[in-house]
Design a protein around this motif. Structure first.
Motif, short mmCIF file in Angstrom:
data_model
loop_
_atom_site.label_atom_id
_atom_site.label_comp_id
_atom_site.label_asym_id
_atom_site.label_seq_id
_atom_site.Cartn_x
_atom_site.Cartn_y
_atom_site.Cartn_z
N GLY A 33 0.95 -1.18 -0.06
CA GLY A 33 0.04 0.07 -0.11
C GLY A 33 0.86 1.10 0.10
N ARG A 34 0.17 2.24 0.18
CA ARG A 34 1.00 3.61 0.17
C ARG A 34 0.17 4.67 1.11
NH1 ARG A 34 -1.45 6.96 -3.40
NH2 ARG A 34 -2.49 5.85 -4.92
N GLU A 35 0.74 5.63 1.72
CA GLU A 35 0.31 6.68 2.51
C GLU A 35 -0.41 7.42 1.34
OE1 GLU A 35 2.60 8.83 5.20
OE2 GLU A 35 3.04 6.86 6.46
N GLY A 36 -1.65 7.80 1.77
CA GLY A 36 -2.55 8.78 0.98
C GLY A 36 -3.62 8.11 0.03
N MET A 37 -3.50 6.73 0.16
CA MET A 37 -4.37 6.03 -0.68
C MET A 37 -5.74 5.86 -0.03
SD MET A 37 -2.92 2.11 -0.59
CE MET A 37 -4.25 1.67 -1.83
N GLY A 38 -5.93 6.09 1.09
CA GLY A 38 -7.14 5.79 1.69
C GLY A 38 -8.27 6.79 1.42
N GLU A 39 -9.37 6.73 1.18
CA GLU A 39 -10.41 7.84 1.02
C GLU A 39 -11.22 7.87 2.12
OE1 GLU A 39 -12.56 6.48 -2.36
OE2 GLU A 39 -10.96 6.45 -3.91
N PHE A 40 -11.52 9.51 2.06
CA PHE A 40 -12.51 9.65 3.30
C PHE A 40 -13.97 9.22 2.84
CE2 PHE A 40 -15.73 12.84 4.90
CZ PHE A 40 -15.47 12.66 6.08
N ILE A 41 -14.66 8.61 3.86
CA ILE A 41 -15.94 8.16 3.48
C ILE A 41 -17.05 9.09 4.17
CG2 ILE A 41 -17.55 6.17 3.51
CD1 ILE A 41 -14.89 4.53 4.56
N HIS A 42 -17.56 9.56 3.17
CA HIS A 42 -18.95 10.64 3.45
C HIS A 42 -19.99 9.47 4.00
CE1 HIS A 42 -22.09 13.60 2.68
NE2 HIS A 42 -21.01 14.44 2.50
N ARG A 43 -20.26 9.57 5.19
CA ARG A 43 -21.21 8.55 5.80
C ARG A 43 -22.77 8.79 5.54
NH1 ARG A 43 -20.34 7.59 11.11
NH2 ARG A 43 -18.95 9.39 11.25
N GLY A 44 -23.60 7.84 5.61
CA GLY A 44 -24.92 8.13 5.69
C GLY A 44 -25.67 7.84 7.09
N GLU A 45 -26.91 7.64 6.66
CA GLU A 45 -27.77 7.67 8.18
C GLU A 45 -27.10 6.39 8.94
OE1 GLU A 45 -31.78 6.43 7.52
OE2 GLU A 45 -32.33 6.81 9.70
N CYS A 46 -27.14 6.90 10.21
CA CYS A 46 -26.40 5.73 11.33
C CYS A 46 -27.74 5.03 12.25
CB CYS A 46 -25.62 6.42 12.51
SG CYS A 46 -23.94 6.85 11.46
N GLY A 47 -27.21 4.03 12.97
CA GLY A 47 -28.13 3.38 14.06
C GLY A 47 -29.20 2.48 13.42
N ARG A 48 -28.84 1.82 12.28
CA ARG A 48 -30.12 0.63 11.66
C ARG A 48 -29.23 -0.45 11.77
NH1 ARG A 48 -35.13 2.81 9.96
NH2 ARG A 48 -34.83 4.87 9.78
N LEU A 49 -29.45 -1.45 12.39
CA LEU A 49 -28.86 -2.50 12.51
C LEU A 49 -29.74 -3.72 11.83
CD1 LEU A 49 -26.04 -3.94 13.11
CD2 LEU A 49 -26.73 -4.28 15.27
#
Ligand SMILES: [Zn+2]
Length: 478
Positions: free
Chosen positions: A462-478
């Motif tokens: 791998g390499r540093e910087g390859m991770g993406e930020f995840i814009h998350r959606g609605e929480c709390g549903r399992l």
């Protein structure tokens, strides 16, 4: 951090003949990944060139791990965690974790939006995909409006509220309630650190004033009753605010009982525990000299009866997630300096930075101790490591499972390899492991992040910087 565009074109990857295990499935098949996502799952897939082929026969193919509790490159009072996002997430990858949700924080007198911006700069070196929870330190009309912006604009859909550390991180009950009520209307999750901070402060001050300064008094001044009390209080406030609640790093039987009771009453209350509470006990504080400081995390390690209750809670689904609370401070002062070290608390346990490492050992520890030793099903293991945290924190089905259309985040896991944990071989910058010398059966062999092989045995691809930020959606549903 990458925005996913303008990078090297992604290879087409074929993973052959693995035993695919998800929270519900268990079968042998091939997986084809194109453009970072799973395109086809089937028997004996035939793919034209060019394709990168990985033979997974004899191995388990698991969804990439999701660790929703880390503190990377985080300043906490006078201390700072020693891993950068680059080193911490590389360690996560070697441990089979491909998504991390880390804590960013509001600073006093500032908007949480500024805290997120600062976090984004630090997180730019991430090697796996990352999301952010926001720690709220002040609740007022402006910061409540900013919470709404974070949810709808920035994909930060969970907030951490502290009931401990008065004067540093703690919120009063009215502020907790106001933040919960805001979250309730917007599909966000409230996470609480549940301990009664003010009573703990009384006990800590008394201990220090009477010369009880060693690491073991960290444990004795944070009794399980006060974790139980705060957990119960948080649940009642969340019930009134009508918000889902997630109790972080649950360690005590009393707290588990409060969660179980809430769930019996059909409330959307969830909780995680951490490997250190499942594998270690407060006997560690009896180590000679200052050694016990390695185990100074909050809540502290408990006696064995609590450990049994936690394993039972995992089985009965009163606990839904195992996260690491990776909060690494070196034991020794060098080479990084006192700010990054436990040695700050040599004379006074209340000055030992609270936190311990663990980001690289979560999957193999729980596989060994849960699946092999205690008869946990592989499905439950995957649910605790990946599927449940992904669902609870707005990442599913992009993350947390193996399915057509999901990200190609996979772990090839050898269920039979036996190995020994050594801090000298791990990839974090911290200088010790809580589990030094533990011999485990089951080891991560290869790790794929959106189809790219980033871990290949002992080799880092791998390499540093390859991770993406995840814009998350609605929480709390399992
Ligand atoms: Zn934490």
């Amino acid at each position: 951090m990458s925005d996913g565009e303008g990078d090297v074109p992604m290879a087409t990857v074929l993973i052959k003949q693995g035993r695919i295990v998800t929270a519900v499935d268990d079968y042998q098949a091939d997986i084809l990944i194109e453009d970072g996502r799973i395109r086809t799952i089937g028997q004996d897939l035939v793919v034209g060139d060019p394709v990168e082929i990985h033979d997974a026969s004899g191995l388990l193919v698991l969804p990439g791990g999701v660790d929703v509790h880390t503190h990377l490159d985080w300043e906490f009072g006078v201390a700072r965690t020693v891993d950068t996002f680059g080193t911490g997430t590389k360690a996560a990858a070697f441990g089979g974790t491909t998504t991390v949700i880390d804590f960013c924080n509001q600073n006093r007198g500032e908007s949480p939006l500024v805290g997120l911006e600062d976090w984004h700069h630090r997180a730019a070196s991430a090697c796996v995909d990352v999301g952010a929870h926001m720690i709220m330190l002040e609740v007022n009309p402006q910061s409540l409006a900013d919470m709404q912006t974070l949810i709808t604009r920035d994909g930060v859909t969970s907030f951490k509220l502290f009931m401990a550390y008065p004067g540093v991180l703690m919120l009063d009950d009215g502020s907790l309630f106001k933040a919960m009520r805001l979250a309730a209307g917007h599909g966000a999750m409230i996470c609480v650190h549940a301990e009664n901070g003010q009573v703990i402060q009384v006990l800590v001050e008394e201990a220090v004033a009477t010369g009880r300064g060693g690491p073991k008094y960290h444990s004795e001044t944070r009794p399980t009753l006060l974790e139980g009390e705060a957990t119960h209080r948080a649940i009642k406030l969340a019930e009134l605010a009508k918000t889902p609640l997630y109790v972080v790093h649950l360690s005590a039987r009393e707290a588990l009982a409060a969660v179980a009771e809430a769930r019996d009453h059909d409330l959307p209350v969830y909780a995680e525990t951490c490997p250190h509470y499942l594998f270690l006990t407060n006997e560690e504080y009896a180590r000679p000299g200052f050694e016990g400081a390695k185990y100074v995390m909050t809540p502290p390690l408990r006696d064995p009866s609590h450990q049994q209750a936690l394993w039972r809670g995992l089985r009965t689904n009163d606990l839904q997630v195992i996260s690491t609370d990776h909060c690494p401070f070196c034991f020794n002062e060098q080479p990084f300096g006192l700010k990054f070290s436990k040695q700050q608390g040599q004379q006074d346990f209340s000055k030992i930075p609270n936190g311990a490492p663990g980001i690289e050992t979560r999957l193999p520890l729980v596989y060994h101790g849960g699946v092999r030793t205690r008869g946990m099903s592989l499905h439950r293991f995957v649910a605790l490591m990946a599927t449940n945290p992904a669902k609870l924190f707005g990442l599913f089905p992009k993350k947390g499972t193996i399915a057509v259309g999901s990200d190609g985040d996979l772990v090839l896991f050898d269920p039979n390899e036996t190995w020994t944990i050594r801090a000298s071989e791990h990839h974090s910058r911290v200088d010790y492991s809580l589990f030094e010398g533990y011999t485990l059966t089951g080891r991560v062999q290869k790790v794929f992040l959106r189809g790219q092989c980033i871990v290949d045995g002992k080799e880092w691809r791998g390499r540093e910087g390859m991770g993406e930020f995840i814009h998350r959606g609605e929480c709390g549903r399992l």
